[in-house]
Design a protein around this motif. Structure first.
Motif, PDB file in Angstrom:
ATOM      1  N   HIS A 115       0.837  -1.210   0.000  1.00 55.93           N
ATOM      2  CA  HIS A 115       0.000   0.000   0.000  1.00 55.93           C
ATOM      3  C   HIS A 115       0.870   1.259   0.000  1.00 55.93           C
ATOM      4  CE1 HIS A 115      -4.260  -0.605  -0.017  1.00 55.93           C
ATOM      5  NE2 HIS A 115      -4.283  -1.423   1.007  1.00 55.93           N
ATOM      6  N   GLY A 135      -9.419   0.205   5.062  1.00 56.94           N
ATOM      7  CA  GLY A 135     -10.560  -0.421   5.719  1.00 56.94           C
ATOM      8  C   GLY A 135     -10.143  -1.401   6.796  1.00 56.94           C
ATOM      9  N   GLY A 136      -8.912  -1.896   6.713  1.00 58.82           N
ATOM     10  CA  GLY A 136      -8.447  -2.884   7.689  1.00 58.82           C
ATOM     11  C   GLY A 136      -7.335  -2.383   8.594  1.00 58.82           C
ATOM     12  N   GLY A 161     -11.024   3.329   8.054  1.00 63.52           N
ATOM     13  CA  GLY A 161     -11.964   3.049   6.950  1.00 63.52           C
ATOM     14  C   GLY A 161     -13.188   2.292   7.448  1.00 63.52           C
ATOM     15  N   ASP A 165     -17.038   3.300   7.168  1.00 64.92           N
ATOM     16  CA  ASP A 165     -18.060   2.388   6.644  1.00 64.92           C
ATOM     17  C   ASP A 165     -19.212   2.220   7.635  1.00 64.92           C
ATOM     18  OD1 ASP A 165     -16.553   2.068   4.379  1.00 64.92           O
ATOM     19  OD2 ASP A 165     -15.584   0.230   5.060  1.00 64.92           O
ATOM     20  N   GLY A 178     -17.236   4.964   2.649  1.00 67.29           N
ATOM     21  CA  GLY A 178     -16.266   6.056   2.853  1.00 67.29           C
ATOM     22  C   GLY A 178     -16.454   7.211   1.881  1.00 67.29           C
ATOM     23  N   GLU A 182     -17.639  11.279   2.414  1.00 70.46           N
ATOM     24  CA  GLU A 182     -16.920  12.447   1.887  1.00 70.46           C
ATOM     25  C   GLU A 182     -17.870  13.344   1.091  1.00 70.46           C
ATOM     26  OE1 GLU A 182     -13.574  11.782  -0.793  1.00 70.46           O
ATOM     27  OE2 GLU A 182     -13.027  13.898  -0.628  1.00 70.46           O
ATOM     28  N   GLY A 265      -7.087   2.952   0.970  1.00 70.38           N
ATOM     29  CA  GLY A 265      -8.281   3.505   0.324  1.00 70.38           C
ATOM     30  C   GLY A 265      -8.723   4.857   0.855  1.00 70.38           C
ATOM     31  N   ASN A 269      -9.394  10.444  -0.081  1.00 76.22           N
ATOM     32  CA  ASN A 269     -10.310  11.497   0.367  1.00 76.22           C
ATOM     33  C   ASN A 269      -9.661  12.881   0.162  1.00 76.22           C
ATOM     34  OD1 ASN A 269     -11.504  13.390   2.374  1.00 76.22           O
ATOM     35  ND2 ASN A 269     -12.800  11.621   2.824  1.00 76.22           N
ATOM     36  N   ASP A 295      -7.379  -1.329  -2.602  1.00 77.81           N
ATOM     37  CA  ASP A 295      -6.765  -2.619  -2.897  1.00 77.81           C
ATOM     38  C   ASP A 295      -6.644  -2.841  -4.407  1.00 77.81           C
ATOM     39  OD1 ASP A 295      -6.530  -3.047  -0.264  1.00 77.81           O
ATOM     40  OD2 ASP A 295      -8.132  -4.520  -0.096  1.00 77.81           O
TER      41      ASP A 295
END
Ligand code: KG4
Ligand code: ZN
Length: 330
Positions: A115, A135-136, A161, A165, A178, A182, A265, A269, A295
């Protein structure tokens, strides 16, 4: 040289062909959002089953789009962790099988390190602070060089994230919400509610988002959602990102950091990117291109080439690891 990379750590089946020069020739992402939306988050066993169905067609599509036949692939790579174990096994097993059949090397890649890699490739300034918001994961890491990391802090509960969510779900939007938060926040007042990110006593640089999420839930129960949704979204988003920026500031004070490198992810934003430019005007900021933020397998292939240049191939008995520690990437 070409690398075929596969990413199946969570709910997207991804395959990509990248060249040794860093060109992304294809970057196919087969999303499972529709499958998981009705559960408000990823349903691990369904994700694993869909990867089994999607993996071969997605690999074919990546090779076709890149116009590179399988025989021309020099290196095969896949995410080995962290992630959902039954999801990881499909991508990792596929890459191993292809490499074995083609008599070519195979590399297992750490998802979190990947990432950060697209932005790090642009920055190349050390030491830098890696900021992973996905997200994780919510992680701050000191990057001393390519492949040399020192973990600074993580979240003790929800990832940022995941909080986006879950708040989106509270406001009536499907998973993953997400980007919806925004968009909604643009119509709201970020100061409407005095939400704050969580403090962790044992480590002032660590994150906690579960309290913030609950604060949004309690506020929602006191208001009429038809009117308050944009204000709730804007105030939540402000609180979450101010918290991240505060902890980046503190890291800048504690460590000799020359640049900020982002991944995951959530860093797509635009409100966050603008806040960072405002708060850190003197520090070079490196965000990944949007297509390489969430991802994807291109980030896996790009990092695989950098490892391969150092003559690192993985053994075929390498196993997937759901909790692969970030600092054990090398
Ligand atoms: O990196 P990623 O694709 O998956 C993980 O490795 O977890 O990140 C997905 C996360 C989701 O929680 C999604 O809601 C969030 O990134 N996200 C956003 C935005 N776009 C995606 N969060 C806030 N603002 C966005 N614009
Ligand atoms: Zn990810």
């Amino acid at each position: 040289m070409y690398c075929l990379a596969i990413e199946t750590s969570c709910d997207d089946t991804c395959a990509s062909v990248v060249s040794e020069k860093g060109e992304v020739l294809s970057n196919v992402i087969s999303s499972q959002n529709e499958t998981h939306a009705k559960f408000g988050g990823v349903f691990p066993e369904l994700a694993a089953r869909e990867h089994v169905q999607n993996c071969v067609p997605v690999i074919h599509e990546a090779l076709n789009k890149a116009n590179v036949p399988l025989e021309k692939i020099d290196l095969f790579a896949a995410t080995m962790g962290p992630g959902l174990i039954n999801s990881l096994l499909t991508g990792l097993g596929s890459a191993k099988a292809l490499a074995y059949s083609q008599k070519k090397p195979f590399l297992g890649i750490n998802h979190i390190e990947a990432h950060l890699y697209p932005a790090l490739l642009e920055s190349k300034i050390f030491p830098s602070l890696g900021v992973i918001l996905s997200g994780g994961h919510t992680i701050l890491v000191l990057i001393e060089d390519f492949g040399k990391y020192r973990h600074i802090s993580s979240t003790i509960d929800d990832a940022i994230g995941e909080a986006f969510d879950k708040v989106a779900c509270l406001l009536g939007y499907p998973y993953p919400g997400g980007a919806k938060i925004e968009a909604l926040a643009k119509k709201g007042d970020p100061q409407a509610y005095p939400f704050k990110g969580g403090k962790v006593k044992s480590n002032p640089l660590a994150f906690s988002f579960s309290g913030l999420k609950t604060a949004v839930l309690y506020q929602k129960q006191k208001t009429d959602l038809k009117q308050s949704a944009p204000d709730l979204a804007a105030s939540f988003q402000r609180a979450a990102f101010e918290d991240v920026c505060e902890k980046i500031s503190l890291s800048l004070k504690n460590h000799p950091i020359k640049s900020l490198v982002f991944g995951g992810g959530v860093v797509q934003n635009q409100t966050f990117q603008k806040m960072c430019s405002r708060k850190f005007p003197k520090t070079p900021l490196h965000f990944p291109p949007s297509k390489l933020s969430s991802d994807n397998a291109a980030m896996i292939g790009l990092l695989a080439f950098s490892k391969w240049k150092k003559k690192k191939a993985s053994p075929f008995d390498l196993t997937a690891s759901s909790r692969l520690p970030f600092f054990l990437c090398e």
